[in-house]
Design an enzyme around this catalytic site. Structure first.
Site, mmCIF file in Angstrom:
data_model
loop_
_atom_site.group_PDB
_atom_site.id
_atom_site.type_symbol
_atom_site.label_atom_id
_atom_site.label_comp_id
_atom_site.label_asym_id
_atom_site.label_seq_id
_atom_site.Cartn_x
_atom_site.Cartn_y
_atom_site.Cartn_z
ATOM 1 N N ARG A 1 44.680 29.358 37.357
ATOM 2 C CA ARG A 1 45.139 28.005 37.673
ATOM 3 C C ARG A 1 45.498 27.949 39.157
ATOM 4 O O ARG A 1 46.145 28.866 39.683
ATOM 5 C CB ARG A 1 46.375 27.625 36.850
ATOM 6 C CG ARG A 1 46.110 27.245 35.420
ATOM 7 C CD ARG A 1 45.329 25.923 35.293
ATOM 8 N NE ARG A 1 45.117 25.544 33.894
ATOM 9 C CZ ARG A 1 44.074 25.934 33.157
ATOM 10 N NH1 ARG A 1 43.126 26.692 33.674
ATOM 11 N NH2 ARG A 1 43.954 25.531 31.904
ATOM 12 N N GLU B 1 43.921 19.648 41.444
ATOM 13 C CA GLU B 1 42.593 19.244 40.956
ATOM 14 C C GLU B 1 42.569 17.754 40.633
ATOM 15 O O GLU B 1 43.560 17.246 40.101
ATOM 16 C CB GLU B 1 42.233 20.053 39.711
ATOM 17 C CG GLU B 1 42.001 21.505 40.050
ATOM 18 C CD GLU B 1 41.554 22.347 38.847
ATOM 19 O OE1 GLU B 1 41.169 21.773 37.810
ATOM 20 O OE2 GLU B 1 41.590 23.564 38.975
ATOM 21 N N HIS C 1 35.829 24.309 38.584
ATOM 22 C CA HIS C 1 36.507 24.650 37.310
ATOM 23 C C HIS C 1 35.510 24.721 36.142
ATOM 24 O O HIS C 1 35.575 23.934 35.202
ATOM 25 C CB HIS C 1 37.640 23.643 37.021
ATOM 26 C CG HIS C 1 38.679 24.193 36.090
ATOM 27 N ND1 HIS C 1 40.017 23.820 36.146
ATOM 28 C CD2 HIS C 1 38.600 25.103 35.080
ATOM 29 C CE1 HIS C 1 40.694 24.457 35.204
ATOM 30 N NE2 HIS C 1 39.850 25.250 34.533
HETATM 31 P P1 NAP Z 1 46.281 35.232 27.514
HETATM 32 O O1 NAP Z 1 45.466 36.065 26.592
HETATM 33 O O2 NAP Z 1 47.522 34.603 26.999
HETATM 34 O O3 NAP Z 1 46.593 36.104 28.807
HETATM 35 C C1 NAP Z 1 47.490 35.719 29.777
HETATM 36 C C2 NAP Z 1 48.246 36.957 30.180
HETATM 37 O O4 NAP Z 1 49.076 36.633 31.282
HETATM 38 C C3 NAP Z 1 49.161 37.497 29.075
HETATM 39 O O5 NAP Z 1 48.847 38.850 28.870
HETATM 40 C C4 NAP Z 1 50.553 37.312 29.641
HETATM 41 O O6 NAP Z 1 51.432 38.356 29.337
HETATM 42 C C5 NAP Z 1 50.262 37.370 31.122
HETATM 43 N N1 NAP Z 1 51.352 36.830 31.931
HETATM 44 C C6 NAP Z 1 52.130 35.753 31.699
HETATM 45 N N2 NAP Z 1 53.024 35.611 32.690
HETATM 46 C C7 NAP Z 1 52.796 36.636 33.547
HETATM 47 C C8 NAP Z 1 53.388 37.040 34.755
HETATM 48 N N3 NAP Z 1 54.432 36.367 35.279
HETATM 49 N N4 NAP Z 1 52.925 38.146 35.378
HETATM 50 C C9 NAP Z 1 51.885 38.842 34.857
HETATM 51 N N5 NAP Z 1 51.281 38.496 33.700
HETATM 52 C C10 NAP Z 1 51.740 37.416 33.064
HETATM 53 O O7 NAP Z 1 45.408 34.027 28.091
HETATM 54 P P2 NAP Z 1 43.845 34.021 28.421
HETATM 55 O O8 NAP Z 1 43.098 33.486 27.260
HETATM 56 O O9 NAP Z 1 43.482 35.330 28.987
HETATM 57 O O10 NAP Z 1 43.819 32.878 29.554
HETATM 58 C C11 NAP Z 1 44.539 33.060 30.751
HETATM 59 C C12 NAP Z 1 44.502 31.814 31.599
HETATM 60 O O11 NAP Z 1 43.219 31.652 32.159
HETATM 61 C C13 NAP Z 1 44.748 30.502 30.858
HETATM 62 O O12 NAP Z 1 46.130 30.245 30.660
HETATM 63 C C14 NAP Z 1 44.109 29.482 31.762
HETATM 64 O O13 NAP Z 1 45.057 28.999 32.678
HETATM 65 C C15 NAP Z 1 43.044 30.280 32.499
HETATM 66 N N6 NAP Z 1 41.673 29.890 32.101
HETATM 67 C C16 NAP Z 1 40.857 29.345 33.037
HETATM 68 C C17 NAP Z 1 39.552 29.017 32.698
HETATM 69 C C18 NAP Z 1 38.628 28.399 33.707
HETATM 70 O O14 NAP Z 1 37.796 27.585 33.314
HETATM 71 N N7 NAP Z 1 38.709 28.755 34.969
HETATM 72 C C19 NAP Z 1 39.091 29.234 31.401
HETATM 73 C C20 NAP Z 1 39.950 29.776 30.483
HETATM 74 C C21 NAP Z 1 41.240 30.122 30.846
HETATM 75 P P3 NAP Z 1 51.999 38.662 27.863
HETATM 76 O O15 NAP Z 1 50.893 39.417 27.211
HETATM 77 O O16 NAP Z 1 53.204 39.480 28.145
HETATM 78 O O17 NAP Z 1 52.278 37.338 27.250
HETATM 79 C C1 GLV Z 2 40.318 26.281 31.123
HETATM 80 O O1 GLV Z 2 40.741 26.270 32.223
HETATM 81 C C2 GLV Z 2 41.095 26.565 29.962
HETATM 82 O O2 GLV Z 2 42.314 26.725 30.070
HETATM 83 O O3 GLV Z 2 40.501 26.621 28.866
#
Ligand code: NAP
Ligand code: GLV
Length: 318
Positions: A237, A266, A284
């Site tokens: 993000r 954005e 994005h």
């Molecule tokens: P996820 O499985 O929940 O992974 C997020 C990780 O971040 C978790 O392991 C969490 O830790 C960790 N975290 C939270 N706060 C933190 C901090 N202060 N310092 C270090 N680590 C921290 O989520 P995901 O499915 O991988 O997705 C992650 C993010 O990617 C989404 O929230 C979204 O914003 C972004 N995203 C972007 C796109 C795009 O189109 N560009 C697509 C999909 C997702 P814990 O395990 O301890 O909770």
């Molecule tokens: C994309 O950014 C998502 O959070 O799925």
């Protein structure tokens, strides 16, 4: 009695809409994407919402929805565009689409990392321009990726999938997390504090969610800790990084290059950023594959159907 009404704020794949019809749900898809005022107006007249990242479900939207709406199903894994505290207080369920977009987003992160390191858009532009004069020893020199150090901030689903790909490039992988992650350790990745990771990584890739804790996690002082010549990749993000400070450091080549899929405000991409030649800018598109988007739409529809049928949501956020 009329069928329950679902607001589908913006176009989604038919794969999702196709599930609503046999469930006897009427859906309304506005002719053009609603602005914030229109969203507030629409949510008041619907029993459920299938929303997207560009819709801001703030306290005012939730208040408007609260008299009738039972679920907001967002077609995203991120939920930072939804006031979850207000939704919880209003008794509105919120669901998202975790997991299904992990591999597509990790692939895109790698596409962006490689494009940034090897200057792919610049090189493609040269080839396309008709101005290429032939092979030159000093042309389009980029950075090595293989064998170097990748720092992953946020070792969840996507962060781990990015790390898994890094092993194929013989990279040394570091990560930050609030606790040890066995899946990362199994890949040979080492956990360390953010400051150490920033100082030791050739590439830093962001994968934590946007929360109060992570907003400007990479502020100017954190960015200054990055190793000279290193590169930043952000598919998480925009507001996790102080964008103005990053632009300043990219302009002075204090950070060598950066790949962006997400931005602080954005869809605005600052002119100062588009003017730089050491950035790769994407709109994005992390999860933008046909299969992934079909499945995301289906998941949102499945959750709307579950909640409007009186069942618990399949992927509850709150
Ligand atoms: P996820 O499985 O929940 O992974 C997020 C990780 O971040 C978790 O392991 C969490 O830790 C960790 N975290 C939270 N706060 C933190 C901090 N202060 N310092 C270090 N680590 C921290 O989520 P995901 O499915 O991988 O997705 C992650 C993010 O990617 C989404 O929230 C979204 O914003 C972004 N995203 C972007 C796109 C795009 O189109 N560009 C697509 C999909 C997702 P814990 O395990 O301890 O909770
Ligand atoms: C994309 O950014 C998502 O959070 O799925």
């Amino acid at each position: 009695m009329s069928n329950p009404r679902v607001l589908v704020t913006r176009p989604i794949p038919d794969a999702g809409l196709a599930l609503l019809r046999p469930a006897k749900l009427d859906y309304f898809l506005p002719e053009s994407p609603p602005d914030h005022e229109q969203l507030i107006e629409h949510v008041a007249h619907h029993d459920a919402v299938i929303g997207q990242l560009a819709d801001r479900f703030d306290a005012a939207t939730i208040t408007a929805a609260s008299s009738r709406c039972r679920i907001i199903a967002t077609c995203s894994v991120g939920t930072d565009h939804i006031d979850l505290v207000a939704a919880r207080a209003a008794g509105i369920r919120v669901t998202n689409t975790p997991g299904v977009l992990t591999e597509a987003t990790a692939d895109l992160t790698w596409a962006l990392l490689l494009a940034t390191a090897r200057r792919i858009p610049e090189a493609e532009q040269l080839a396309r321009s008709g101005g290429w004069q032939g092979w030159e020893m000093m042309q389009m020199l980029g950075a090595d990726v293989h064998g170097r150090t990748l720092g992953i901030v946020g070792a969840g689903r996507i962060g781990t999938a990015v790390a898994r790909r890094a092993t194929g490039f013989s990279m040394n992988v570091l990560y930050t997390a609030r606790e040890d992650k066995p899946a990362m350790a199994a890949l040979g990745a080492r956990r360390m504090p953010l400051e150490t990771l920033l100082a030791e990584s050739d590439f830093v890739s962001l994968h934590c969610p946007l929360t109060d804790e992570t907003r400007h996690l990479l502020d100017r002082s954190a960015l200054e800790r990055m190793r000279p010549g290193s590169m930043l990749i952000n598919t998480a993000r925009g507001p996790i990084v102080d964008e103005a400070a990053l632009i300043d450091m990219l302009r002075h080549r204090r950070i060598a290059a950066a790949g962006f899929d997400v931005y602080e405000h954005e869809p605005r991409i600052p002119a100062e950023l588009t003017a730089l030649d050491n950035v790769v800018l994407l709109p994005h598109i992390g999860s933008a594959t046909v299969t992934t988007r079909n499945r995301m739409a289906q998941m949102a529809a499945e959750d709307v159907i579950a909640v409007l049928s009186g069942n618990p949501p399949l992927r509850p956020v709150c």
